[in-house]
Design a protein around this motif. Structure first.
Motif, mmCIF file in Angstrom:
data_model
loop_
_atom_site.group_PDB
_atom_site.id
_atom_site.type_symbol
_atom_site.label_atom_id
_atom_site.label_comp_id
_atom_site.label_asym_id
_atom_site.label_seq_id
_atom_site.Cartn_x
_atom_site.Cartn_y
_atom_site.Cartn_z
ATOM 1 N N UNK A 233 37.468 26.537 30.196
ATOM 2 C CA UNK A 233 36.628 27.400 31.403
ATOM 3 C C UNK A 233 37.930 27.947 32.244
ATOM 4 N N UNK A 234 38.927 26.867 32.391
ATOM 5 C CA UNK A 234 40.044 27.538 33.137
ATOM 6 C C UNK A 234 40.684 28.552 32.739
ATOM 7 N N UNK A 235 40.926 28.672 31.254
ATOM 8 C CA UNK A 235 41.273 29.860 30.572
ATOM 9 C C UNK A 235 40.584 31.180 30.731
ATOM 10 N N UNK A 236 39.118 31.009 30.620
ATOM 11 C CA UNK A 236 38.343 32.288 31.025
ATOM 12 C C UNK A 236 38.423 32.721 32.591
ATOM 13 N N UNK A 237 38.486 31.517 33.479
ATOM 14 C CA UNK A 237 38.524 31.800 34.864
ATOM 15 C C UNK A 237 39.722 32.689 35.089
ATOM 16 N N UNK A 238 41.211 32.260 34.255
ATOM 17 C CA UNK A 238 42.520 33.119 34.604
ATOM 18 C C UNK A 238 42.391 34.417 33.718
ATOM 19 N N UNK A 239 41.582 34.403 32.826
ATOM 20 C CA UNK A 239 41.553 35.863 32.253
ATOM 21 C C UNK A 239 40.791 36.785 33.111
ATOM 22 N N UNK A 240 39.860 36.374 33.751
ATOM 23 C CA UNK A 240 39.017 37.224 34.705
ATOM 24 C C UNK A 240 40.003 37.787 36.078
ATOM 25 N N UNK A 241 40.707 36.727 36.198
ATOM 26 C CA UNK A 241 41.458 37.149 37.497
ATOM 27 C C UNK A 241 42.678 38.048 37.284
ATOM 28 N N UNK A 242 42.810 38.404 36.012
ATOM 29 C CA UNK A 242 43.819 39.418 35.537
ATOM 30 C C UNK A 242 42.933 40.898 35.883
ATOM 31 N N UNK A 243 43.735 41.715 36.641
ATOM 32 C CA UNK A 243 43.102 43.012 36.997
ATOM 33 C C UNK A 243 42.438 43.539 35.355
ATOM 34 N N UNK A 244 41.189 44.518 35.576
ATOM 35 C CA UNK A 244 40.968 45.033 34.464
ATOM 36 C C UNK A 244 41.703 45.894 33.798
ATOM 37 N N UNK A 245 42.396 46.586 34.532
ATOM 38 C CA UNK A 245 43.340 47.788 33.932
ATOM 39 C C UNK A 245 44.633 47.241 33.494
ATOM 40 N N UNK A 246 44.870 45.902 33.982
ATOM 41 C CA UNK A 246 45.972 45.263 33.047
ATOM 42 C C UNK A 246 45.634 44.800 31.830
ATOM 43 N N UNK A 247 44.501 44.298 31.673
ATOM 44 C CA UNK A 247 43.889 43.701 30.671
ATOM 45 C C UNK A 247 43.819 44.899 29.466
#
Length: 424
Positions: free
Chosen positions: A1-15
């Motif tokens: 769950x922490x990994x998912x939360x960390x993923x969503x904290x990355x700005x969308x454009x950067x992903x």
């Protein structure tokens, strides 16, 4: 769950940017095998986008028309939107002509090889185009994803709900709930964008190669430069003239621009465009719900204005034809009017170029030289289209008091699920 939360904290454009870079690297390393292994990821992503686009537009337009009626004149908003569509298209034509005149991409090429699969496109007449806006079978229009027909039918339903008043209060509420549900589904699907971008770009780089670009590299550079000038200088200038920060706009519109560049489809970028306009830039949802889909059908600054104008100059230079002032005016007029007249026609860029070249009396055979590199050209053309499709609703919303300035000033670049929302 922490990994998912960390993923969503990355700005969308950067992903998405990471998906683009990794995809290009994978395509370069894998070569033609990338088309076999990576293309399915891109195809799945585009299919998901197509899955949500039509119902999203359908329910959003019904909700928009039934909500805006009595608050803001639909006719006044529509007229102002069309005028800005035409004005920015005219400016795009001038940018295309000026870039072609300065860079001269049609000179010094020697003998070019015409693409073997090139055929002159059949251009429908204006009467037929108008007739095609009205669906003979609205369910068929929904199934086939004919956006203009969907907008027309959904608009009629919205007006009918308003006309019937309290009799349809529950149905209006249901349309609003359906619209909100599709917006939530859109947020889910857009989270797949980095993976879809990885697949699309990887397959493109692996199967396309760079050798096909070399003979027409000058034209590619000219088109990319013209589109960049139009986006940064023209769009940025219009935003500044309206008292809006161009930097905030591009930050908010970045997700839609990235999707457009990766997919080369305004239709595929439509959910991200609508989400960017409302969520990131503060355009009132009821207005954006019909302005953005309408723009995705007829607002084509890259495909319908810059490309035909630049192509006309390129072909004239290649064949040694001196363009007259009358021909320049015809190119301008045909590009602006033709972009509305070819709405919904597949292969808009080639159709538009055919219309403009025919009007200006230039050889259509010259288009055959550009078909081989069209996929690379289409990426930048489509990104320009989509940027304009988000820009015009922002300008009109600013003029009509339908823009949330606080939301605009705090524009983010996320259109999917945000950190903290995964448990909902």
């Amino acid at each position: 769950m922490a990994l998912v939360t960390r993923w969503f904290r990355i700005p969308f454009w950067q992903r998405v940017l990471a998906g683009f870079i990794l995809g290009a690297l994978a395509g370069w390393l894998m070569g033609e095998a990338a088309g076999v292994w990576l293309q399915p990821l891109g195809t799945l992503y585009v299919t998901l986008i197509k899955m949500i686009a039509t119902p999203l537009v359908f329910f959003a337009v019904i909700n928009a028309v039934s909500s805006l009626a009595g608050q803001e004149s639909i006719a006044a908003l529509g007229t102002r939107t069309f005028l800005w569509f035409a004005a920015t298209a005219a400016l795009a034509v001038l940018v295309g002509l000026g870039t072609g005149w300065l860079l001269k991409p049609g000179l010094g090429l020697g003998e070019l090889a015409m693409a073997p699969d090139y055929q002159v496109r059949e251009v429908p007449g204006p009467v037929q185009v108008l007739l095609d806006v009205v669906p003979a079978n609205p369910f068929r229009a929904l199934a086939d994803g004919r956006i203009l027909q969907v907008i027309f039918f959904a608009g009629l339903l919205g007006f009918a709900l308003v006309k019937l008043g309290e009799k349809t209060a529950r149905l209006r509420a249901l349309a609003g709930e359906a619209s909100e549900t599709m917006i939530q589904v859109t947020r889910f699907v857009l989270e797949v964008t980095p993976i879809g971008t990885f697949g699309l770009i990887g397959a493109l780089v692996g199967t396309y190669g760079f050798e096909r670009l070399l003979p027409l590299g000058g034209f590619v550079v000219a088109l990319y430069l013209a589109c960049a000038v139009h986006i940064v200088v023209v769009y940025g200038g219009l935003l500044a003239a309206h008292g809006l920060s161009p930097v905030k706009f591009f930050r908010g519109a970045a997700p839609a621009m990235q999707v457009a560049f990766a997919t080369s489809s305004s239709f595929a970028a439509l959910p991200a465009s609508l989400r960017s306009a409302v969520h990131n830039l503060g355009v009132k949802q009821e207005y954006a719900a019909f302005a953005v889909p309408l723009g995705a059908s007829i607002k084509m600054d890259g495909c319908g204005a810059i490309f035909p104008a630049l192509t006309s100059v390129f072909i004239a230079q290649y064949f040694g034809i001196e363009l007259s002032a009358t021909q320049y005016f015809i190119i301008l007029l045909a590009s602006v009017l033709g972009s509305f007249g070819t709405a919904g026609v597949p292969g808009t860029a080639i159709v538009m170029a055919t219309v403009v070249l025919s009007s200006a009396g230039l050889p259509l055979e010259g288009l055959g030289y550009l078909i081989a590199i069209d996929r690379v050209l289409d990426m930048m053309r489509t990104m320009t289209n989509v940027t304009g499709q988000v820009l015009v609703p922002v300008l009109v919303a600013r003029e009509r008091g339908l823009l949330d300035l606080d939301a605009y000033r705090n524009a983010g670049s996320n259109v999917g699920i945000q950190a903290g929302e995964t448990g909902r």
